[in-house]
Design an enzyme around this catalytic site. Structure first.
Site, PDB file in Angstrom:
ATOM      1  N   LYS A 113     -66.313 -24.578  79.955  1.00  0.00           N
ATOM      2  CA  LYS A 113     -64.870 -24.800  79.792  1.00  0.00           C
ATOM      3  C   LYS A 113     -64.643 -25.921  78.800  1.00  0.00           C
ATOM      4  O   LYS A 113     -65.138 -27.029  79.006  1.00  0.00           O
ATOM      5  CB  LYS A 113     -64.266 -25.225  81.146  1.00  0.00           C
ATOM      6  CG  LYS A 113     -63.799 -24.071  82.000  1.00  0.00           C
ATOM      7  CD  LYS A 113     -62.917 -24.632  83.094  1.00  0.00           C
ATOM      8  CE  LYS A 113     -62.607 -23.619  84.165  1.00  0.00           C
ATOM      9  NZ  LYS A 113     -61.929 -24.226  85.311  1.00  0.00           N
ATOM     10  N   HIS A 122     -52.394 -33.322  91.324  1.00  0.00           N
ATOM     11  CA  HIS A 122     -53.733 -33.710  91.786  1.00  0.00           C
ATOM     12  C   HIS A 122     -53.636 -34.958  92.676  1.00  0.00           C
ATOM     13  O   HIS A 122     -54.287 -35.038  93.713  1.00  0.00           O
ATOM     14  CB  HIS A 122     -54.634 -34.067  90.604  1.00  0.00           C
ATOM     15  CG  HIS A 122     -54.979 -32.938  89.683  1.00  0.00           C
ATOM     16  ND1 HIS A 122     -54.799 -33.005  88.323  1.00  0.00           N
ATOM     17  CD2 HIS A 122     -55.498 -31.710  89.916  1.00  0.00           C
ATOM     18  CE1 HIS A 122     -55.212 -31.887  87.753  1.00  0.00           C
ATOM     19  NE2 HIS A 122     -55.625 -31.071  88.698  1.00  0.00           N
ATOM     20  N   ARG A 134     -51.697 -23.636  94.921  1.00  0.00           N
ATOM     21  CA  ARG A 134     -50.309 -23.496  94.480  1.00  0.00           C
ATOM     22  C   ARG A 134     -49.813 -22.084  94.746  1.00  0.00           C
ATOM     23  O   ARG A 134     -49.081 -21.833  95.658  1.00  0.00           O
ATOM     24  CB  ARG A 134     -50.190 -23.844  92.986  1.00  0.00           C
ATOM     25  CG  ARG A 134     -50.234 -25.330  92.705  1.00  0.00           C
ATOM     26  CD  ARG A 134     -50.597 -25.618  91.280  1.00  0.00           C
ATOM     27  NE  ARG A 134     -51.920 -25.084  90.967  1.00  0.00           N
ATOM     28  CZ  ARG A 134     -52.543 -25.270  89.824  1.00  0.00           C
ATOM     29  NH1 ARG A 134     -51.977 -25.931  88.874  1.00  0.00           N
ATOM     30  NH2 ARG A 134     -53.755 -24.779  89.638  1.00  0.00           N
ATOM     31  N   SER A 148     -52.372 -28.904  84.637  1.00  0.00           N
ATOM     32  CA  SER A 148     -52.837 -29.654  83.468  1.00  0.00           C
ATOM     33  C   SER A 148     -52.541 -28.853  82.198  1.00  0.00           C
ATOM     34  O   SER A 148     -52.168 -29.415  81.172  1.00  0.00           O
ATOM     35  CB  SER A 148     -54.340 -29.905  83.558  1.00  0.00           C
ATOM     36  OG  SER A 148     -54.640 -30.648  84.705  1.00  0.00           O
TER      37      SER A 148
HETATM   38  P1  ADP Z   1     -60.188 -26.448  88.023  1.00  0.00           P
HETATM   39  O1  ADP Z   1     -60.454 -26.245  86.585  1.00  0.00           O
HETATM   40  O2  ADP Z   1     -61.402 -26.604  88.879  1.00  0.00           O
HETATM   41  O3  ADP Z   1     -59.163 -25.503  88.632  1.00  0.00           O
HETATM   42  P2  ADP Z   1     -58.172 -28.522  88.049  1.00  0.00           P
HETATM   43  O4  ADP Z   1     -58.397 -29.919  87.639  1.00  0.00           O
HETATM   44  O5  ADP Z   1     -57.198 -27.736  87.261  1.00  0.00           O
HETATM   45  O6  ADP Z   1     -59.604 -27.910  88.066  1.00  0.00           O
HETATM   46  O7  ADP Z   1     -57.731 -28.472  89.565  1.00  0.00           O
HETATM   47  C1  ADP Z   1     -58.495 -29.025  90.589  1.00  0.00           C
HETATM   48  C2  ADP Z   1     -57.907 -28.601  91.908  1.00  0.00           C
HETATM   49  O8  ADP Z   1     -56.588 -29.131  92.022  1.00  0.00           O
HETATM   50  C3  ADP Z   1     -57.766 -27.105  92.131  1.00  0.00           C
HETATM   51  O9  ADP Z   1     -57.998 -26.834  93.500  1.00  0.00           O
HETATM   52  C4  ADP Z   1     -56.326 -26.836  91.790  1.00  0.00           C
HETATM   53  O10 ADP Z   1     -55.844 -25.693  92.462  1.00  0.00           O
HETATM   54  C5  ADP Z   1     -55.668 -28.102  92.300  1.00  0.00           C
HETATM   55  N1  ADP Z   1     -54.410 -28.394  91.635  1.00  0.00           N
HETATM   56  C6  ADP Z   1     -54.158 -28.430  90.318  1.00  0.00           C
HETATM   57  N2  ADP Z   1     -52.864 -28.732  90.066  1.00  0.00           N
HETATM   58  C7  ADP Z   1     -52.272 -28.882  91.288  1.00  0.00           C
HETATM   59  C8  ADP Z   1     -50.936 -29.165  91.729  1.00  0.00           C
HETATM   60  N3  ADP Z   1     -49.936 -29.306  90.861  1.00  0.00           N
HETATM   61  N4  ADP Z   1     -50.713 -29.257  93.053  1.00  0.00           N
HETATM   62  C9  ADP Z   1     -51.717 -29.068  93.925  1.00  0.00           C
HETATM   63  N5  ADP Z   1     -52.983 -28.775  93.588  1.00  0.00           N
HETATM   64  C10 ADP Z   1     -53.264 -28.676  92.287  1.00  0.00           C
END
Ligand code: ADP
Length: 167
Positions: free
Chosen positions: A42, A18, A91, A129
């Site tokens: 969620k 992130h 990703r 995450s």
């Molecule tokens: P959500 O539940 O909305 O997917 P996340 O917090 O998991 O929320 O992710 C927020 C954004 O960050 C999404 O666009 C996700 O694809 C991106 N993201 C999550 N992990 C990574 C990573 N390791 N590298 C790049 N982008 C990521």
């Protein structure tokens, strides 16, 4: 032109993946608002207050970045913030299907909105995450994957879970 983008997500918890998107996204706009979703559908491991605190500590010092709580619909948040751009990270192919649908639906709800995707950095392609929580839950070291502010609280949660026993 004052270009404002919103990077929405659960950030449960924030990872270095992130943060890579936040740093690179911030360089493209004047203001980047990291919007922490408070989603009743969620279930999250960390409370919204904790998720916000971890992010605030992690983005401290990155110019133009702020962290906000987001209660309702993303399009309503965008309007309230006067933002026209959504930032997301991509990703894998499996991210694509969901992201494609969300970007399309958000444009129906808010015509003129643009979603900008940044391809995850090579080092972060496999990072999520969910995996951080799974690895920590089995006693693994996640300090390479998530910022220092997250680690003590994550450890506490996992200890509490171990004390409660299986189930
Ligand atoms: P959500 O539940 O909305 O997917 P996340 O917090 O998991 O929320 O992710 C927020 C954004 O960050 C999404 O666009 C996700 O694809 C991106 N993201 C999550 N992990 C990574 C990573 N390791 N590298 C790049 N982008 C990521």
């Amino acid at each position: 032109m004052n270009r404002i983008a919103v990077y929405p997500g659960m950030f449960d918890p924030v990872t270095f993946g992130h943060l890579d998107i936040i740093r690179r996204g911030a360089a493209l706009v004047d203001r980047l608002i990291v919007a922490v979703a408070v989603n009743i559908e969620k279930k999250s491991l960390f409370t919204s207050e904790e998720r916000i605190r971890f992010l605030e500590e992690a983005v401290n010092g990155i110019p133009g970045v702020e962290v906000c709580r987001m209660d309702g619909l993303l399009v309503d948040f965008l309007r309230a913030q006067n933002a026209g751009v959504v930032l997301r990270g991509l990703r894998t192919v499996s991210d694509f299907e969901y992201e494609f649908q969300m970007a399309g639906m958000n444009r129906i709800l808010h015509p003129g909105l643009e979603t900008v995707f940044l391809v995850a950095g090579e080092a972060f392609q496999f990072l999520s995450s969910r995996l951080v929580k799974e690895i920590a839950g089995m006693g693994g070291d996640v300090s390479r994957f998530t910022p220092p502010a997250v680690l003590p609280e994550l450890r506490r949660r996992m200890m509490a879970r171990l004390e409660r026993g299986p189930g």
